[in-house]
Write a protein that holds these residues in place. Structure first.
Motif, PDB file in Angstrom:
ATOM      1  N   GLY A 138       7.861   4.883  -0.445  1.00 22.95           N
ATOM      2  CA  GLY A 138       7.988   4.872   0.331  1.00 22.95           C
ATOM      3  C   GLY A 138       9.067   2.896   0.596  1.00 22.95           C
ATOM      4  N   ARG A 139       8.868   2.806   1.670  1.00 23.79           N
ATOM      5  CA  ARG A 139       8.743   0.952   2.038  1.00 23.79           C
ATOM      6  C   ARG A 139       8.823  -0.121   1.232  1.00 23.79           C
ATOM      7  N   ASP A 140       7.973  -0.079   0.055  1.00 27.67           N
ATOM      8  CA  ASP A 140       7.148  -1.041  -0.820  1.00 27.67           C
ATOM      9  C   ASP A 140       8.029  -0.956  -2.244  1.00 27.67           C
ATOM     10  N   ALA A 141       8.705  -0.160  -2.219  1.00 28.35           N
ATOM     11  CA  ALA A 141       9.568  -0.094  -3.890  1.00 28.35           C
ATOM     12  C   ALA A 141      10.790  -1.405  -3.381  1.00 28.35           C
ATOM     13  N   ARG A 155      -3.195  -1.865  -0.299  1.00 29.77           N
ATOM     14  CA  ARG A 155      -2.789  -1.027   0.909  1.00 29.77           C
ATOM     15  C   ARG A 155      -2.205   0.367   1.021  1.00 29.77           C
ATOM     16  N   SER A 156      -0.903   0.081   0.252  1.00 33.36           N
ATOM     17  CA  SER A 156       0.248   0.850   0.029  1.00 33.36           C
ATOM     18  C   SER A 156      -0.073   2.126  -0.891  1.00 33.36           C
ATOM     19  N   VAL A 157      -0.682   1.487  -2.175  1.00 32.18           N
ATOM     20  CA  VAL A 157      -1.115   3.155  -3.283  1.00 32.18           C
ATOM     21  C   VAL A 157      -2.466   3.349  -2.791  1.00 32.18           C
ATOM     22  N   LEU A 206      -0.515  -9.213  -2.313  1.00 29.26           N
ATOM     23  CA  LEU A 206      -1.538  -7.681  -3.102  1.00 29.26           C
ATOM     24  C   LEU A 206      -1.799  -6.926  -1.770  1.00 29.26           C
ATOM     25  N   LEU A 207      -2.227  -7.627  -0.805  1.00 29.03           N
ATOM     26  CA  LEU A 207      -2.924  -7.442  -0.200  1.00 29.03           C
ATOM     27  C   LEU A 207      -2.430  -6.196   0.327  1.00 29.03           C
TER      28      LEU A 207
END
Length: 248
Positions: free
Chosen positions: A198-201, A122-124, A117-118
């Protein structure tokens, strides 16, 4: 404020969850990593905090007593582009789709690792800040005009050919802006996911298709036969309209 891992987490996160333990533990964890936090157990408390405090992101539980998270997310999205991450104990794709349809920027399924979740928070926030930094700093509005529609880059909303203001979620705004910056260029799902998430997908994330469908419902005469954002079979999507930059 910098977190123990050296990252700048100067933001205020509002945690909305009726589970006291989750609110407490998540609040402590985020504060440990440099965030300021506010907490609410239900919708009325959330609304009161949003009316009084400066909040940068909302972590919103789907299953709340009284007005549920989906309804509250719709309420937030109707009034602002404040980033929302939805928490849900359900894992069915339909629940994730419903969360995104209401305008949530991301979702996390319970039980979750606080570190995950952290990372998503951060990503959003990073995407939101990059988008805000890219906006014009002049008081003169700048708009992108296409197919008689106008996207206001400052107010971050659409204006229809009839002059009606149409609100957009943060993710919808970012996606439409990507197309308007690249008219008549075919973009595949992987490219769009990389530009937005980005890389979070995730490799099987279908949120791009859902967001395009939502945009089409707002701008197309017939969303089942789109003429502005078209599907190119086996390749991706393309904005089939000239784009004009308008400064007023």
């Amino acid at each position: 404020m910098n977190s123990p891992d050296g990252q700048d987490n100067s933001a205020t996160v509002l945690i909305v969850d009726d589970d006291d333990d989750i609110r407490t533990l998540l609040g402590e964890y985020l504060r440990l990593h440099g965030f300021d936090t506010l907490e609410a157990a239900q919708g009325p408390q959330m609304q009161a905090i949003l009316a009084e405090a400066q909040v940068d992101l909302v972590v919103l539980d789907l299953n709340l007593p009284g007005e549920d998270g989906l309804s509250l997310c719709r309420r937030i999205r109707a009034e602002s582009t404040l980033p929302v991450i939805m928490l849900t104990a359900k894992t069915a794709p339909l629940d994730r789709v419903l969360g995104l349809e209401t305008g949530a920027d991301d979702y996390v399924c319970k039980p979750f690792e606080p570190l995950e979740l952290l990372s998503r928070i951060r990503s959003v926030l990073r995407r939101t800040r990059l988008q805000n930094d890219s906006q014009p700093h002049s008081t003169t509005p700048v708009k992108l005009r296409f197919a008689e529609w106008e996207l206001d880059l400052v107010a971050r909303h659409l204006c229809s050919p009839e002059g009606t203001v149409v609100s957009l979620s943060g993710s919808e705004f970012r996606l439409l802006k990507i197309f308007l910056d690249r008219p008549n260029r075919v973009l595949n799902r992987d490219q769009l996911m990389d530009m937005i998430h980005g890389r979070d997908a995730g490799p099987f994330d279908r949120s791009i298709d859902l967001q395009i469908s939502r945009i089409r419902q707002k701008i197309e005469v017939d969303s089942k036969n789109p003429q502005i954002i078209k599907t190119v079979r086996n390749e991706g999507y393309v904005l089939s309209a000239p784009v004009e930059v308008v400064a007023e």
